[in-house]
Design an enzyme around this catalytic site. Structure first.
Site, PDB file in Angstrom:
ATOM      1  N   HIS A 171       0.789  -1.232   0.000  1.00 48.59           N
ATOM      2  CA  HIS A 171       0.000   0.000   0.000  1.00 48.59           C
ATOM      3  C   HIS A 171       0.818   1.277   0.000  1.00 48.59           C
ATOM      4  O   HIS A 171       0.322   2.332  -0.382  1.00 48.59           O
ATOM      5  CB  HIS A 171      -1.030  -0.035   1.125  1.00 48.59           C
ATOM      6  CG  HIS A 171      -2.170  -0.929   0.773  1.00 48.59           C
ATOM      7  ND1 HIS A 171      -2.213  -2.239   1.142  1.00 48.59           N
ATOM      8  CD2 HIS A 171      -3.261  -0.706   0.008  1.00 48.59           C
ATOM      9  CE1 HIS A 171      -3.305  -2.787   0.632  1.00 48.59           C
ATOM     10  NE2 HIS A 171      -3.958  -1.888  -0.059  1.00 48.59           N
TER      11      HIS A 171
ATOM     12  N   ARG B 166     -15.249   2.468  -0.756  1.00 48.52           N
ATOM     13  CA  ARG B 166     -15.109   1.108  -0.233  1.00 48.52           C
ATOM     14  C   ARG B 166     -15.171   1.144   1.283  1.00 48.52           C
ATOM     15  O   ARG B 166     -14.504   1.982   1.906  1.00 48.52           O
ATOM     16  CB  ARG B 166     -13.785   0.511  -0.698  1.00 48.52           C
ATOM     17  CG  ARG B 166     -13.516  -0.833  -0.056  1.00 48.52           C
ATOM     18  CD  ARG B 166     -12.301  -1.486  -0.613  1.00 48.52           C
ATOM     19  NE  ARG B 166     -11.071  -0.919  -0.092  1.00 48.52           N
ATOM     20  CZ  ARG B 166      -9.868  -1.292  -0.489  1.00 48.52           C
ATOM     21  NH1 ARG B 166      -9.734  -2.204  -1.422  1.00 48.52           N
ATOM     22  NH2 ARG B 166      -8.790  -0.762   0.032  1.00 48.52           N
TER      23      ARG B 166
ATOM     24  N   CYS C  13     -10.202  -2.165 -10.238  1.00 52.11           N
ATOM     25  CA  CYS C  13      -9.638  -1.070  -9.454  1.00 52.11           C
ATOM     26  C   CYS C  13      -8.268  -1.439  -8.880  1.00 52.11           C
ATOM     27  O   CYS C  13      -7.655  -0.660  -8.163  1.00 52.11           O
ATOM     28  CB  CYS C  13     -10.595  -0.622  -8.350  1.00 52.11           C
ATOM     29  SG  CYS C  13     -10.956  -1.915  -7.170  1.00 52.11           S
TER      30      CYS C  13
HETATM   31  C1  PEP Z   1      -6.875  -4.837  -4.747  1.00 52.20           C
HETATM   32  O1  PEP Z   1      -6.701  -5.745  -3.938  1.00 52.20           O
HETATM   33  O2  PEP Z   1      -6.609  -4.929  -5.962  1.00 52.20           O
HETATM   34  C2  PEP Z   1      -7.418  -3.537  -4.302  1.00 52.20           C
HETATM   35  C3  PEP Z   1      -7.754  -2.603  -5.160  1.00 52.20           C
HETATM   36  O3  PEP Z   1      -7.512  -3.327  -2.962  1.00 52.20           O
HETATM   37  P1  PEP Z   1      -6.243  -3.038  -2.033  1.00 52.20           P
HETATM   38  O4  PEP Z   1      -5.048  -2.850  -2.925  1.00 52.20           O
HETATM   39  O5  PEP Z   1      -6.536  -1.832  -1.227  1.00 52.20           O
HETATM   40  O6  PEP Z   1      -6.163  -4.282  -1.216  1.00 52.20           O
HETATM   41 MG    MG Z   2      -7.629  -5.623  -1.992  1.00 59.95          MG
END
Ligand code: PEP
Ligand code: MG
Length: 551
Positions: A188, A331, A501
């Protein structure tokens, strides 16, 4: 020349002095002071500085988000001078001849505990304000710089790794790039760097030595290189890349205001991923057509305590209103795994990515979920809000989410609070189970959005945080692409739309594959919108093939 090879995490070239991130060391030790008057003067100085900072923050909040947002900081500033609080600190210093840090910390804890024990929910929530103010005074006493960067010029921020919560608290205006010794391009922090449009490299290892502090360095977020004292050829190559970057930006400007449509007339929605209301500026600057993923957990990561319903409502409303009728998909809370929030007191798990995270936490803690849903529905009266649930594996989870939404809508109706009863509900497809169940899940919701980051991790059994899985972590793997196709087919068979996404959505190499699969929406970091638009406008949808799904 010193060349350090890491991995690209966020595209772009950057140059600046290397600045090694100093973690805020807030461990407070009690010491006996000889000169109590001098210690008190130090405290007065820290308080005055705290008030100055809070007044500046109130001013900034007023300009950016209106009077209501400024009140929080004004209240904090008033609390710094609250008679009881100040008296408790002074009494402690006098009675124990102790240092100001210890007295402030003790008084802060005492007051926070007192508020937390009150019956009234509003007063209980004030405990986090007191902790916040106390931390600010402590930072000023100890010379810890808020945002972690004590430099007059923008820097290349170097660190072992940064937790998402640390990245969020940094003063972005002071950072030209990130160079991390550890970390992964799929975690992240890398995602945040891309959202902010800041070049980043990770996995540079120990050769990224703290002895280089202050020296000018270059990073290339594509090749993963960090370079100090470049030789002539390397310097010329960086200069060429800087120029290319500038020209590209100019070229991309011409894409603004144009439609996201292929040469043969197929439309695709180009939305953005954001982590906070401030990111909306980048969405608007890059002409994003909506928000496809607002990672609401970043509001929780920035906080020292549970964000209240009103705090969340303000954040969601700000985004919904700023997007002016364009869709804003928010989300619900997705913490756990690499996104840890201390005040949730989550149990330590052997495999946190497979543990109690995301929707599992919300379904286990209905009060936390209810607070967020109330804030979301209240915000739905101010724009085109849609709600999306993460990490779904089963139909019963979705039904439980919908029941929680119904209960909240009933409450709001009873209280006479406006909301949009037709707020769209969607789920993330990011587990293999949700792909296999897509046909059933599609009957429950208005849309799907594929989280390819987690879907790749769970489909290939590859930890997205690990930086040494190399070619094994392959989002282009036919299994991942076939999962996308199965999801899209199930969505369309049931009359709903499907987007992506995850980070893969911005992968230009796969655009034709997404077209052939029939993806309806791509949600990407704001900086990726215009390059994607340029590519979409050159594509002929009907000639796109599913070749990449085959071996
Ligand atoms: C994913 O898992 O692709 C997503 C968009 O959520 P995150 O990256 O926040 O887990
Ligand atoms: Mg995810």
């Amino acid at each position: 020349m010193i060349l350090i090879q890491g991995k690209g995490a966020s595209k772009g070239i950057a140059k600046g002095p290397l600045y090694f991130f100093k973690k805020a060391d807030t461990e407070i030790v009690k010491t006996v002071v000889e000169d109590l008057e001098a210690e008190k003067a130090r405290l007065e100085e820290a308080k005055a500085r705290s008030i100055e900072q809070l007044e500046a923050l109130a001013e900034k909040a007023r300009e950016e988000a209106g009077d209501e947002s400024a009140i929080l900081f004004e209240t904090h500033a008033m609390f710094v001078e609250d008679d009881d609080y100040v008296e408790t600190i002074n009494d402690c210093m006098e009675e124990e001849s102790c240092n100001a840090e210890y007295a402030v910390k003790t008084a802060g804890e005492q007051f926070a505990a007192m508020f937390a024990a009150m019956d009234d929910a509003y007063m209980q929530a004030r405990a986090s304000d007191i902790r916040d103010v106390t931390q600010r005074i402590l930072n000023n006493l100890m010379g810890v710089v808020a945002g972690g960067i004590d430099s007059d010029v923008p820097v290349l921020l170097a660190a072992d790794d940064l937790a998402p919560s640390e990245t969020l608290q940094l003063d972005k205006s002071k950072i030209v790039g990130f160079a991390l010794r550890e970390g992964s391009g799929n975690g992240h922090t890398a995602i945040l760097a891309r959202t902010m449009g800041i070049p980043a490299i990770c996995g540079a290892g120990e050769t990224l030595d703290e002895a280089y502090e202050g020296r000018t360095a270059y990073i290339d977020g594509e090749t993963g290189q960090v370079v100090l004292d470049p030789d002539e050829i390397t310097l010329a190559a960086f200069q060429t890349k800087f120029e290319k970057q500038k020209k590209m930006k100019e070229l991309m400007e011409t894409m603004k205001g144009k439609e996201d449509v292929t040469l043969d007339g197929r439309h695709i929605k180009l939305y953005c991923n954001i982590g906070s209301p401030e990111d909306v500026t980048a969405v608007l600057n890059n002409d994003g057509q909506g928000i496809g993923l607002f990672r609401s957990e970043f509001l929780y990561l920035k906080s020292e305590d549970y964000p209240t319903e009103d705090e969340q409502f303000e954040a969601y409303k700000t985004v919904a209103a700023a997007m002016n009728g364009k869709r804003v998909i928010i989300r619900t809370l997705d913490i756990g795994a690499d996104k840890q929030v201390p005040y949730f007191n989550l149990a330590k798990e052997e495999n946190p990515a497979l543990g109690v995270r995301a929707i599992r936490i919300c379904l286990n803690r209905p009060e936390v979920f209810r607070t967020q849903l109330r804030a979301l529905y209240r915000a739905s009266a101010f724009g085109k809000v849609a709600i999306m649930f993460p990490m779904i594996t089963s139909v019963w989870e979705v039904r439980e989410c919908k029941r929680a939404c119904d209960a909240v809508m009933k409450e709001l109706t009873k209280e006479g609070i406006p909301f949009n009863p037709d707020t769209e509900l969607g789920i993330m497809i990011e587990t293999p189970s949700s792909v296999f169940m897509a046909n059933d899940l599609a009957k429950e919701v208005d849309f799907f959005s594929v989280g390819t980051n987690d879907l790749t991790q769970y489909t290939l059994a590859c930890d997205r945080q690990a930086n040494d899985l190399g070619k094994f972590f392959d989002p282009h793997h036919p299994a991942v692409l076939r999962a996308l196709k199965m999801t899209a087919d199930a969505a369309h068979a049931n009359g709903i739309w499907v987007g992506i996404c995850g980070e893969l959505g911005a992968d230009l190499e796969l655009l034709e594959t997404f077209m052939a699969i029939g993806i309806d929406e791509l949600s990407v970091s704001p900086a990726s919108v215009l390059p994607l638009r340029a590519e979409i406008r050159k594509t002929i949808a009907k000639t796109c093939t599913l070749d990449k799904l085959e071996l």
